[in-house]
Design a protein around this motif. Structure first.
Motif, PDB file in Angstrom:
ATOM      1  N   CYS A 110      43.148  68.525  21.607  1.00 53.50           N
ATOM      2  CA  CYS A 110      42.510  68.368  22.925  1.00 53.50           C
ATOM      3  C   CYS A 110      42.979  69.409  23.923  1.00 53.50           C
ATOM      4  CB  CYS A 110      42.798  66.971  23.487  1.00 53.50           C
ATOM      5  SG  CYS A 110      42.103  65.633  22.504  1.00 53.50           S
ATOM      6  N   SER A 111      44.195  69.929  23.732  1.00 57.59           N
ATOM      7  CA  SER A 111      44.748  70.880  24.701  1.00 57.59           C
ATOM      8  C   SER A 111      44.223  72.291  24.499  1.00 57.59           C
ATOM      9  CB  SER A 111      46.279  70.882  24.621  1.00 57.59           C
ATOM     10  OG  SER A 111      46.692  71.317  23.329  1.00 57.59           O
ATOM     11  N   ARG A 112      43.427  72.537  23.451  1.00 55.74           N
ATOM     12  CA  ARG A 112      42.838  73.858  23.261  1.00 55.74           C
ATOM     13  C   ARG A 112      41.646  74.020  24.196  1.00 55.74           C
ATOM     14  NH1 ARG A 112      42.748  73.082  16.795  1.00 55.74           N
ATOM     15  NH2 ARG A 112      44.994  73.281  16.389  1.00 55.74           N
ATOM     16  N   VAL A 113      41.454  75.249  24.648  1.00 56.15           N
ATOM     17  CA  VAL A 113      40.372  75.517  25.596  1.00 56.15           C
ATOM     18  C   VAL A 113      39.018  75.270  24.951  1.00 56.15           C
ATOM     19  CG1 VAL A 113      39.315  77.258  27.073  1.00 56.15           C
ATOM     20  CG2 VAL A 113      41.805  77.169  26.820  1.00 56.15           C
ATOM     21  N   ASP A 114      38.863  75.699  23.676  1.00 57.29           N
ATOM     22  CA  ASP A 114      37.578  75.551  22.986  1.00 57.29           C
ATOM     23  C   ASP A 114      37.587  74.357  22.039  1.00 57.29           C
ATOM     24  OD1 ASP A 114      39.484  76.589  21.376  1.00 57.29           O
ATOM     25  OD2 ASP A 114      38.178  78.099  20.418  1.00 57.29           O
ATOM     26  N   SER A 115      38.272  73.280  22.477  1.00 61.62           N
ATOM     27  CA  SER A 115      38.419  72.113  21.603  1.00 61.62           C
ATOM     28  C   SER A 115      37.082  71.401  21.399  1.00 61.62           C
ATOM     29  CB  SER A 115      39.427  71.135  22.219  1.00 61.62           C
ATOM     30  OG  SER A 115      39.457  69.945  21.490  1.00 61.62           O
ATOM     31  N   ARG A 116      36.785  71.049  20.106  1.00 57.20           N
ATOM     32  CA  ARG A 116      35.591  70.266  19.770  1.00 57.20           C
ATOM     33  C   ARG A 116      36.007  69.080  18.916  1.00 57.20           C
ATOM     34  NH1 ARG A 116      31.036  74.896  18.286  1.00 57.20           N
ATOM     35  NH2 ARG A 116      31.101  75.964  20.318  1.00 57.20           N
ATOM     36  N   SER A 117      36.897  68.279  19.478  1.00 60.83           N
ATOM     37  CA  SER A 117      37.420  67.132  18.749  1.00 60.83           C
ATOM     38  C   SER A 117      36.325  66.084  18.600  1.00 60.83           C
ATOM     39  CB  SER A 117      38.611  66.536  19.499  1.00 60.83           C
ATOM     40  OG  SER A 117      39.053  65.367  18.860  1.00 60.83           O
ATOM     41  N   PRO A 118      36.220  65.461  17.387  1.00 57.40           N
ATOM     42  CA  PRO A 118      35.186  64.427  17.192  1.00 57.40           C
ATOM     43  C   PRO A 118      35.450  63.155  17.983  1.00 57.40           C
ATOM     44  CG  PRO A 118      36.625  64.557  15.280  1.00 57.40           C
ATOM     45  CD  PRO A 118      37.002  65.716  16.160  1.00 57.40           C
ATOM     46  N   VAL A 119      36.651  63.011  18.494  1.00 56.97           N
ATOM     47  CA  VAL A 119      37.012  61.799  19.225  1.00 56.97           C
ATOM     48  C   VAL A 119      37.157  62.142  20.698  1.00 56.97           C
ATOM     49  CG1 VAL A 119      38.634  59.888  19.402  1.00 56.97           C
ATOM     50  CG2 VAL A 119      38.218  60.968  17.185  1.00 56.97           C
ATOM     51  N   CYS A 120      36.676  61.251  21.535  1.00 58.85           N
ATOM     52  CA  CYS A 120      36.746  61.468  22.982  1.00 58.85           C
ATOM     53  C   CYS A 120      38.209  61.471  23.426  1.00 58.85           C
ATOM     54  CB  CYS A 120      35.957  60.378  23.698  1.00 58.85           C
ATOM     55  SG  CYS A 120      35.916  60.587  25.479  1.00 58.85           S
ATOM     56  N   VAL A 121      38.510  62.354  24.361  1.00 56.99           N
ATOM     57  CA  VAL A 121      39.895  62.479  24.838  1.00 56.99           C
ATOM     58  C   VAL A 121      40.360  61.192  25.497  1.00 56.99           C
ATOM     59  CG1 VAL A 121      41.398  63.810  26.351  1.00 56.99           C
ATOM     60  CG2 VAL A 121      39.496  64.932  25.212  1.00 56.99           C
ATOM     61  N   SER A 122      39.475  60.533  26.204  1.00 55.08           N
ATOM     62  CA  SER A 122      39.875  59.331  26.932  1.00 55.08           C
ATOM     63  C   SER A 122      40.361  58.245  25.984  1.00 55.08           C
ATOM     64  CB  SER A 122      38.705  58.813  27.768  1.00 55.08           C
ATOM     65  OG  SER A 122      37.599  58.506  26.945  1.00 55.08           O
ATOM     66  N   ILE A 123      39.791  58.205  24.739  1.00 53.85           N
ATOM     67  CA  ILE A 123      40.229  57.174  23.784  1.00 53.85           C
ATOM     68  C   ILE A 123      41.649  57.479  23.321  1.00 53.85           C
ATOM     69  CG2 ILE A 123      39.728  56.110  21.553  1.00 53.85           C
ATOM     70  CD1 ILE A 123      36.797  56.733  22.014  1.00 53.85           C
ATOM     71  N   ILE A 124      41.905  58.762  23.020  1.00 59.36           N
ATOM     72  CA  ILE A 124      43.259  59.145  22.601  1.00 59.36           C
ATOM     73  C   ILE A 124      44.266  58.826  23.700  1.00 59.36           C
ATOM     74  CG2 ILE A 124      44.685  61.046  21.782  1.00 59.36           C
ATOM     75  CD1 ILE A 124      42.473  60.308  19.856  1.00 59.36           C
ATOM     76  N   LEU A 125      43.921  59.141  24.926  1.00 60.40           N
ATOM     77  CA  LEU A 125      44.829  58.868  26.047  1.00 60.40           C
ATOM     78  C   LEU A 125      45.056  57.372  26.207  1.00 60.40           C
ATOM     79  CD1 LEU A 125      43.444  61.382  28.725  1.00 60.40           C
ATOM     80  CD2 LEU A 125      45.468  61.646  27.300  1.00 60.40           C
ATOM     81  N   SER A 126      44.002  56.597  26.056  1.00 72.88           N
ATOM     82  CA  SER A 126      44.136  55.149  26.200  1.00 72.88           C
ATOM     83  C   SER A 126      45.007  54.567  25.090  1.00 72.88           C
ATOM     84  CB  SER A 126      42.751  54.501  26.189  1.00 72.88           C
ATOM     85  OG  SER A 126      42.827  53.120  26.393  1.00 72.88           O
ATOM     86  N   VAL A 127      44.878  55.117  23.863  1.00 77.39           N
ATOM     87  CA  VAL A 127      45.744  54.671  22.758  1.00 77.39           C
ATOM     88  C   VAL A 127      47.202  54.973  23.077  1.00 77.39           C
ATOM     89  CG1 VAL A 127      46.330  55.103  20.351  1.00 77.39           C
ATOM     90  CG2 VAL A 127      43.944  54.799  21.011  1.00 77.39           C
ATOM     91  N   CYS A 128      47.455  56.164  23.600  1.00 75.72           N
ATOM     92  CA  CYS A 128      48.834  56.513  23.973  1.00 75.72           C
ATOM     93  C   CYS A 128      49.351  55.597  25.065  1.00 75.72           C
ATOM     94  CB  CYS A 128      48.897  57.962  24.446  1.00 75.72           C
ATOM     95  SG  CYS A 128      48.560  59.176  23.172  1.00 75.72           S
ATOM     96  N   GLN A 129      48.492  55.293  26.009  1.00 68.45           N
ATOM     97  CA  GLN A 129      48.900  54.415  27.110  1.00 68.45           C
ATOM     98  C   GLN A 129      49.252  53.023  26.588  1.00 68.45           C
ATOM     99  OE1 GLN A 129      45.867  53.587  30.016  1.00 68.45           O
ATOM    100  NE2 GLN A 129      47.367  53.437  31.675  1.00 68.45           N
ATOM    101  N   GLY A 130      48.384  52.501  25.716  1.00 68.98           N
ATOM    102  CA  GLY A 130      48.673  51.184  25.164  1.00 68.98           C
ATOM    103  C   GLY A 130      49.918  51.171  24.317  1.00 68.98           C
TER     104      GLY A 130
END
Length: 1685
Positions: A110-130
């Motif tokens: 996600c931290s790459r400028v040209d990132s095309r991750s199949p998963v939304c960043v907000s979900i990854i962040l929410s998982v980390c938060q939980g």
């Protein structure tokens, strides 16, 4: 359903089950209670994490939609309430350890400028938060420090990427960044560095402060991307908190240091900079960032960096790297130190490495980080004890020396940056980019700001001990700071404010740092500083003022001036230097010179004069010789022209220097303490020599100018001959004009100004010395006596003649002379006038008056005011700043400030000119054409306004009379232009003839007034423009003092204004009946009446009554207003303006009737005339309203308005007569007859007003036009009149003619006063009516026993009703605290009437209501208004005069009331919102009981109870108004105790002092210095409180027998609080004066006890206080004691 979930574990693991079904099964299994699966939560978590790990390891394949579903499923599990409940219950649920690496990899994507991750960043962040929100799950990161720091690095990179998106989209130039840095750090000050989480050491930001701040309450947009951005920073804060707790648990600080330095130092400092610079940026609003969230993140970053980089365990490593070794043993190896070998090098090398941020941000991040690191270093290692303190200071200094070179500044080889090769090359502004230049152009502002911050921190941390540095360290710090200062001068940046601030901090460290370069600093920072930017000027001024203050304290001010003079006398860099002395520098210089010994001040003056003689005069005289030599040679070639230009340039340079030096000498000599008879003889002789030297310099300058004029005249003749030969067609006048312009050379003009300024300075100082010191011999008298031996005139007269004839300086009398020259010449003439007036022997001589007249006319120069026109300019009050624009203001100020001197010698024409200038300037100020000037500046109109308001103006009868005449003529001019509809006024005819005397004009005015009073018609119609013009004139007349007018002027003005009132009308009213009415007409009439009322009070008003009777004036005014109201002039008036007119009519009638009665001449005749007229008009209006509008065009609402005017006239007429009853029997007889008539008329008029209006009237005139309060006031006045007549006639039985009206009014008021929200004026007037009505009912007693019993029952019933009404009113929720305070006087008056003759039963009823009101349960239930009403009633009741039995009953239960109030105060003090509305009134009520109960309290315990309640009154965290109220309430309670109950103080002194100490501590806390907030209305609040503290100290000292043993304790309390804060100077002054009174009570053993018993820091504060006490206060007190009996 159970069958569905059977074997779910197998289905989840089965490869035949589709992944979509598996996901659905897992979701249903989690939420369903029917799924019976062992350890279900752990199984489902393991399945989900195993599936995610398998997909990313390419062991399992399924669609990206399923992948996203799995992440969402995991997120739901981690945030579910069920999971967290199980964890709280202690159930063990774990995650796979490889889950941490999985999340880190996803964050890396996600931290790459040209990132095309199949998963939304907000979900990854929410998982980390939980995951991080539950300690039982976050172990996957926290158990391994490397994973935690990797997680932190990933999050920092992601946040930086998100914050830099606006920068990447809209790239910012480095130049703009630099400007923004400069703006943001303009006010950067040296702050204490105590807390890591403080915002005092915030770095330099990238955005200007005027941009819109983020709204913390505004929700972020709900888009997917914004949601992830907003969530990112919340999760980041959680990661930072989690990491910080892990870092604190690490046992190996070396490991922490290495990991932080290598992995997170760069992203952390970049993130901190981006957060700081984007805090105010609107481009970051899409991130949903709140300011508090930004601050919290920055605080966590600061804590991480400080704990990781500067732990206590690394102190040894820092010492080994930074401190120089005393001997190089060569035995150090890698294992020699426990910490990292070179921590400073590691940190700085990381900061200097590029690539972790965008190039435009690199230098910004680096410079900000250096200041932050130095702050952390000082907090961690800057404090030590004993011998280690000096070592710690040197350690901090050496760290400082390592930071400065990283900023790419070259210190001439003193220290070099270890990473020089890796740093970018930059150049200073204006230079080319070369390899030898160490700095880039865009970095200078940032570098200087960083250097300033580092120096300020070093100064505040006190790491530079001058003595220790010189004795033990070989002046290493001094040499470094000198190298830094040398760099600042070599790479001078005078256009950057931080450059000046750096020099100021270096000066504060040690003046020896900059002393070798003092001349360069004076040149760059003062004399030749050219930048005109406001911020630069402010910084420059602070530096110069600091320089002056420093050398004043060192007693080396002459040395500073010696260097300054040498810089001034150097060749100028440009044609025009900036002004040497600004306002701030001049004020600072004057302050410093006051503290300078007289001998040094005289030495400075001598230095200035020596510089003028040695450099300036020499250059001017050399130029003169060169000019003469050129005249002899008379060459026409180019070489001669070049010589001419060179000579002019040299003279121009010399004249500029001379002008600066003359300013300097003027300020110094005007600040000198004047000589007196107590001055030492050496000082007198030195002053005498100085004055002789200065006189000689002035003489030489004047001679030089005289020679130059002669040479120019000679040259003019030769040039004219040449012109005749070559240009025969040139007109003679044009040639003379050209030659005249050529004669006015700029250097000559400036030299002339400087010479006159020096002459004026010399003359002023010489005169003062001569007046005050008998040992001084005036040089002016000896010099002029030597010159004037052949003349018969004395010296002062000779000087005036020389000035006026132009013998001294002929050019000053030419029209082409400069404004400053003209002003100075007038000042010199004025000084000579003063000398003549001081010499009483000269005044009787014949030619003295003529000469003084001529001098006064020259000073006034009335022709100059005629020439000067256009917009006015401001003047700062300095003589040398006078120019063509500001000259009118300066000239007018000179004339007005010396008005008593020159006014007696001015002709009538000149006085008329002054009056015209005065009125014209005031008129321009009224119309808005006058310029508003800042404080301390003057304009022509402002000077005129100040003159008009001063007492001097009224004491100048000629100018005052001329001003009145000017205003009168302008008013007549406006009236002449008005339209005359029918009959031409006699007054206007007499003005047209112009040959009649003033008496005839007044008589014609009287005739016109009488005529208009009879027919009621206006004879002049005014347009809107004419009305506004007259209003402006009225505004000026309002400011005139009526007592300053003579009889003629007063009668003229009064009759003319009265003519305007009775004979003018608006033209629009007459042209069309349906024309819209202008409300300015009503305002015009109200203003006219108010001015006429003021003129009635003039001491010379008797002259007006000789021309026209007072009764006639009353009748004419009222008849005119009645006629205008009946003809519709007021039909569209608003209620506020109409009420204003009514009040003006009342004031006029009341004042004039009072004047008629006071004169005691034809009183009955005048009053009977007015009373008869009012009776006739009242009968017309009430009996036949339609007849009131029988003339003109009747207005349907006219009769109602006429009734209002009649009510106003009748009530004010009655009030004036009532107030004069009781003076004499004859007068009482006349007045009672008139009062009986007016009272009989008032009743029907009031009833007519109260009648329901017809439809036509209600349409045009609303019933609310006249307020209810006015009607109530009218009825109250009626009642008072009848009571007054009854008291004078002394009848046994009171009979009221309008009793039914009064009773109906009373009942209606009792019903309505508290039923709903009512206007405040209505409440006050209603309470006044109830007081009067109760008084009337008490007096109305029957003679029969049955009548008396009936009257008593009625009175008791009325008492109960009124008491209940007052209670209901005071408990009304719509009344604010301010409203209650304003109602208290009226309620007190009503209570006074209720209880002054009350029975015991009535008082018991009142006390019973008080007891029911003072119920603590009501307060706790939130119903404080009921309790407050009882509190207010108690306070007011204590101030009333009661019958003896009632008084005893009240004071018998007062202790119980006080006890109840004490409980109320303690309970309400727990709620800060009740402080102003309840706590303060309750304390005030207790204070009233204490005052009124002086000598009535038998037990002192109740007074001590009050002191206990005062302890709980809140004084902290209050707004200034609330704080002032609380402070004042507590102070007044203490004052009442110490004043009214001194016997209690013997036992209650400690409790008293505890309460007083609360006041003292609170005002010290609130009165501390806060920077920009030290001025304004809030500061006045604290200043008033400090005065009260001083007063209380005085009262405590006056009752010394109660506090003698506690005086040392009070002083200890004071210095302990003083040591905690830095007070504002004005507040500290009052507190210091107060504590001096307590120190007067301290014995010698008390001082010794304080010196020995106080702690170290507090003892230093006490020693300073006691030193100032003995120096200032004690010596003065002992001097006063010598003369005390």
């Amino acid at each position: 359903m159970a069958a569905i979930y059977s074997g779910i574990h197998l289905k989840l693991k089965s490869p035949q089950t589709p992944w979509e079904d598996k996901l659905k099964l897992a979701r249903f299994a989690w939420i369903s209670n029917q799924c019976l699966l062992s350890n279900k939560e752990q199984v489902l978590l393991d399945w989900c994490t195993h599936a995610l790990t398998g997909w990313y390891n390419r062991k399992v394949e399924f669609p990206e939609k399923v992948l996203e579903g799995l992440w969402c499923y995991l997120d739901d599990l981690l945030h579910s309430r069920k999971l967290h409940t199980l964890l709280k219950q202690g159930k063990t649920i774990s995650l796979r350890l490889n889950m941490a690496q999985l999340l880190l990899d996803r964050l890396q994507e996600c931290s790459r400028v040209d990132s095309r991750s199949p998963v939304c960043v907000s979900i990854i962040l929410s998982v980390c938060q939980g995951l991080l929100s539950a300690p039982a799950l976050s172990y996957v990161f926290t158990t391994k420090y490397e994973l935690m720091i990797d997680l932190l690095a990933k999050f920092c990179s992601l946040a930086c990427l998100e914050l830099q998106k606006p920068l990447l989209a809209e790239p910012q130039t480095t130049e703009s960044v630099t400007c923004q840095h400069e703006v943001m750090t303009e006010g950067l000050e040296n702050q204490p560095t105590s807390n890591v989480d403080s915002s005092q050491a915030e770095p330099i930001t990238d955005s200007p402060p005027d941009e819109t701040q983020l709204d913390a309450n505004k929700p972020p947009p709900k888009s997917k991307e914004n949601l992830s951005s907003s969530n990112l920073f919340e999760v980041l804060l959680q990661v930072l908190s989690c990491y910080l707790s892990v870092q604190r648990q690490q046992a190996n600080p070396n490991r922490v240091f290495t990991m932080v330095t290598n992995q997170v130092l760069q992203p952390l400092v970049l993130l901190r900079q981006l957060l700081t610079s984007g805090e105010f940026s609107p481009s970051y609003t899409h991130l949903g960032l709140r300011q508090q969230l930004c601050r919290d993140i920055r605080i966590k970053i600061d804590s991480i960096l400080q704990l990781a980089l500067f732990p206590t365990e690394h102190l040894t490593s820092y010492k080994e790297e930074l401190l120089p070794s005393k001997e190089d043993s060569g035995k150090r190896g890698p294992g020699g130190a426990k910490g990292p070998l070179k921590p400073v090098s590691a940190i700085l090398s990381k900061l200097s490495c590029q690539g972790y941020c965008e190039p435009p941000l690199f230098y910004t991040v680096k410079s900000n980080t250096l200041t932050l690191l130095f702050k952390f270093f000082l907090e961690s290692y800057g404090k030590g004890r004993g011998d280690s303190e000096e070592v710690q200071r040197m350690l901090c200094f050496y760290f400082f020396t390592r930071l400065v070179p990283v900023l790419d500044v070259d210190l001439d080889g003193h220290t070099l940056s270890p990473t020089k090769a890796q740093q970018p090359v930059s150049v200073s502004p204006g230079q080319e980019s070369t390899s030898s230049s160490p700095c880039s152009p865009e970095s200078w502002s940032l570098a200087l700001l960083a250097v300033e911050s580092l120096l300020s921190q070093a100064l505040s941390a006190d790491i530079y001990n001058v003595a220790a540095d010189r004795i033990r360290h070989g002046e290493v710090q001094l040499n470094f700071y000198r190298a830094l200062g040398q760099m600042l001068f070599n790479e001078a940046q005078p256009s950057i404010p931080a450059w000046y601030r750096c020099l100021k901090v270096l000066l504060s460290l040690n003046h020896l740092i900059l002393e070798p370069d003092l001349d360069q600093m004076l040149s760059s920072a003062w004399v030749n500083s050219e930048c005109r930017d406001t911020r630069v000027q402010r910084a420059r001024q602070l530096l110069v003022c600091s320089l002056l203050e420093t050398y004043t304290k060192l007693r080396q001010l002459p040395r500073l001036f010696s260097e300054l003079l040498s810089v001034i006398c150097q060749p100028a860099l440009d044609a025009l230097r900036p002004p040497l002395l600004s306002d701030g520098i001049s004020a600072s210089l004057r302050t410093c010179l006051i503290d300078t010994p007289p001998s040094q001040s005289l030495e400075i003056c001598s230095l200035v004069l020596e510089s003028i003689r040695r450099y300036i005069l020499l250059n001017l005289e050399n130029g003169d010789r060169e000019f003469e030599k050129m005249e002899v040679d008379e060459g026409g070639d180019d070489r001669g022209e070049h010589k001419d230009i060179k000579v002019d340039q040299e003279r121009e340079d010399a004249s500029l220097k001379l002008f600066s030096l003359s300013q300097l000498l003027h300020v110094v000599m005007f600040t000198l303490k004047t000589l007196d008879n107590a001055s030492p003889l050496p000082i007198v002789r030195k002053s005498q020599g100085l004055m002789e030297e200065m006189q000689q310099v002035v003489k030489e300058l004047l001679q030089l100018l005289s020679r130059e004029k002669k040479a120019v005249k000679t040259n003019t003749v030769s040039v004219q001959k040449t012109k005749r030969k070559n240009i025969k067609s040139l007109d003679q006048k044009e040639s003379e004009k050209v030659l005249e312009l050529k004669m006015e050379v700029p250097w000559e003009q400036r030299t002339q100004e400087a010479a006159l300024l020096l002459r004026y300075t010399w003359m002023e100082v010489d005169t003062l010395f001569n007046i005050h010191c008998s040992k001084y011999t005036s040089l002016d008298s000896t010099h002029t006596a030597a010159q004037g031996e052949t003349k018969d005139l004395p010296s002062a007269m000779t000087q005036i003649e020389s000035l006026l004839s132009g013998e001294i300086l002929p050019a000053c009398l030419q029209p082409s002379c400069s404004p400053m020259t003209c002003l100075l010449y007038k000042i010199l003439t004025l000084q000579q006038m003063k000398k003549v007036l001081l010499d009483s022997s000269l005044l009787p001589e014949a030619n003295t008056a003529a000469l003084l007249n001529k001098a006064a006319q020259f000073i006034l120069a009335s022709s100059e005011f005629e020439v000067s026109g256009g917009g006015e300019q401001v003047w700062d009050g300095q003589i040398w700043s006078v120019n063509a624009g500001s000259y009118p203001a300066a000239h007018w100020y000179l004339v007005t400030s010396n008005l008593p001197l020159i006014a007696p010698y001015l002709s009538g024409e000149d006085v008329g000119c002054m009056a015209d200038v005065l009125v014209s300037s005031l008129h321009s100020r009224q119309t808005g054409r006058g310029k508003d000037c800042p404080p301390g500046f003057l304009t022509l109109s402002l000077v005129s306004s100040q003159l008009l308001e001063s007492s001097v103006f009224a004491e100048s009868p000629t100018l005052f009379s001329a001003t009145v005449c000017t205003l009168t003529q302008r008013s007549i001019g406006v009236l002449k232009a008005a339209h005359v509809p029918k009959v031409f006024p006699m007054f206007m005819k007499s003005q047209e003839k112009g040959a009649l005397t003033e008496v005839v004009k007044k008589e014609t005015l009287v005739e016109d007034i009488l005529a208009s009073s009879k027919n009621g018609q206006a004879s002049l119609l005014l347009t809107d423009t004419q009305s506004k013009e007259l209003v402006n004139i009225l505004q000026i007349i309002t400011k005139l003092n009526p007592d300053g007018m003579n009889s003629e002027d007063l009668s003229s003005v009064f009759l003319l204004l009265f003519f305007m009132l009775t004979s003018t009308s608006s033209q629009s009213n007459q042209m069309a009946s349906d024309a819209p009415e202008h409300e300015e007409d009503v305002g015009f009439l109200a203003k006219l009446l108010s001015i006429l009322t003021c003129l009635l009070e003039a001491r010379n008003f008797q002259s007006v009554l000789k021309l026209i009777h007072g009764g006639t004036l009353l009748q004419a005014a009222v008849s005119s207003l009645l006629w205008q109201s009946n003809n519709g002039r007021f039909r569209t008036t608003s209620s506020a303006l109409w009420l204003e007119l009514i009040k003006a009519v009342q004031s006029f009638v009341r004042c004039l009737v009072q004047l008629i009665i006071s004169r005691n001449s034809s009183v009955r005749l005048n009053l009977d005339q007015f009373a008869t007229y009012l009776s006739e008009m009242a009968s017309k209006q009430t009996v036949a309203p339609s007849s009131a509008a029988d003339s003109g065009k009747p207005d349907p609402g006219g009769p109602t308005l006429a009734l209002h005017l009649l009510l106003a006239s009748l009530t004010s007429f009655s009030q004036a007569m009532t107030s004069n009853l009781g003076k004499s029997k004859q007068m009482d007889q006349t007045l009672t007859q008139m009062l009986t008539r007016t009272t009989a008329v008032l009743g029907p008029v009031v009833e007519s007003v109260l009648k329901p209006q017809t439809d036509s009237q209600s349409v045009t005139q609303p019933t609310s036009l006249l307020s209810q309060a006015f009607i109530v006031e009218v009825v109250t006045i009626m009642l008072h009149c009848e009571l007054s007549v009854f008291s004078v006639e002394e009848e046994k039985k009171l009979t009221l003619s309008h009793m039914s009206l009064y009773q109906s009014f009373c009942q209606q008021i009792l019903r309505e006063i508290s039923s709903a929200h009512r206007p405040k004026d209505f409440l006050v007037s209603s309470l006044h009516f109830l007081s009067a009505f109760y008084k009337a009912v008490m007096r109305k007693r029957g003679e029969e026993e049955e009548e008396k019993k009936k009257a008593k029952n009625e009175l008791d019933e009325l008492f109960t009703q009124m008491l209940q009404t007052v209670y209901r009113l005071l408990t009304a929720s719509w009344l604010s605290s301010e409203d209650l305070c304003e109602l208290e006087p009226a309620v007190k008056e009503l209570l006074r009437h209720l209880v002054e003759e009350s029975t015991t039963g009535q008082l018991n009823l009142l006390l019973l209501q008080i007891r029911e009101g003072l119920d603590i349960s009501k307060l706790r239930a939130g119903n404080y208004r009921e309790v407050l009403s009882a509190v207010i009633i108690t306070k007011l009741l204590s101030c009333c005069q009661l019958p003896e039995p009632c008084s005893k009953a009240l004071w018998l239960i007062t202790p119980q009331i006080i006890s109840a109030m004490v409980f109320m105060v303690r309970s309400s003090s727990q709620d800060a919102s009740l402080t102003l509305p309840f706590t303060v009134p309750t304390v005030t009520s207790m204070t009233s009981l204490l005052r009124q109960g002086e000598g009535l309290f038998t037990n002192p315990h109740h007074v001590i109870l009050v002191l206990g309640a005062l302890q709980s009154v809140p004084l902290d965290h209050l707004t200034p108004p609330v704080y002032q109220s609380a402070f004042l309430a507590v102070h007044e309670a203490l004052f009442a105790i110490i004043q009214c109950h001194p016997q209690v103080m013997l036992n209650a002194a400690p409790s008293f002092l505890n309460v007083f100490h609360r006041l003292l501590a609170s005002i010290m806390q609130e009165g501390r210095q806060r920077g920009d907030n030290d001025t304004g209305p809030d500061s006045d609040v604290y200043l008033q409180c400090s005065r009260l503290i001083e007063r209380m100290y005085s009262h405590i000292a006056a009752t010394a027998e109660s506090f003698t043993t506690l005086s040392a304790f009070m002083v200890a309390q004071y210095v302990t609080e003083l040591q905690k804060v830095t007070l504002r100077p004005n507040i500290k002054q009052h507190l210091t004066e107060g504590i001096y009174r307590i120190l007067d009570l301290c014995m010698e053993q008390d001082i010794k006890f304080l010196t020995a018993g106080l702690q170290m820091g507090v003892r230093e504060v006490f020693n300073e206080l006691y030193s100032s006490y003995t120096h200032y206060h004690k010596a003065q007190r002992q001097g006063e004691d010598k003369y005390t009996v």
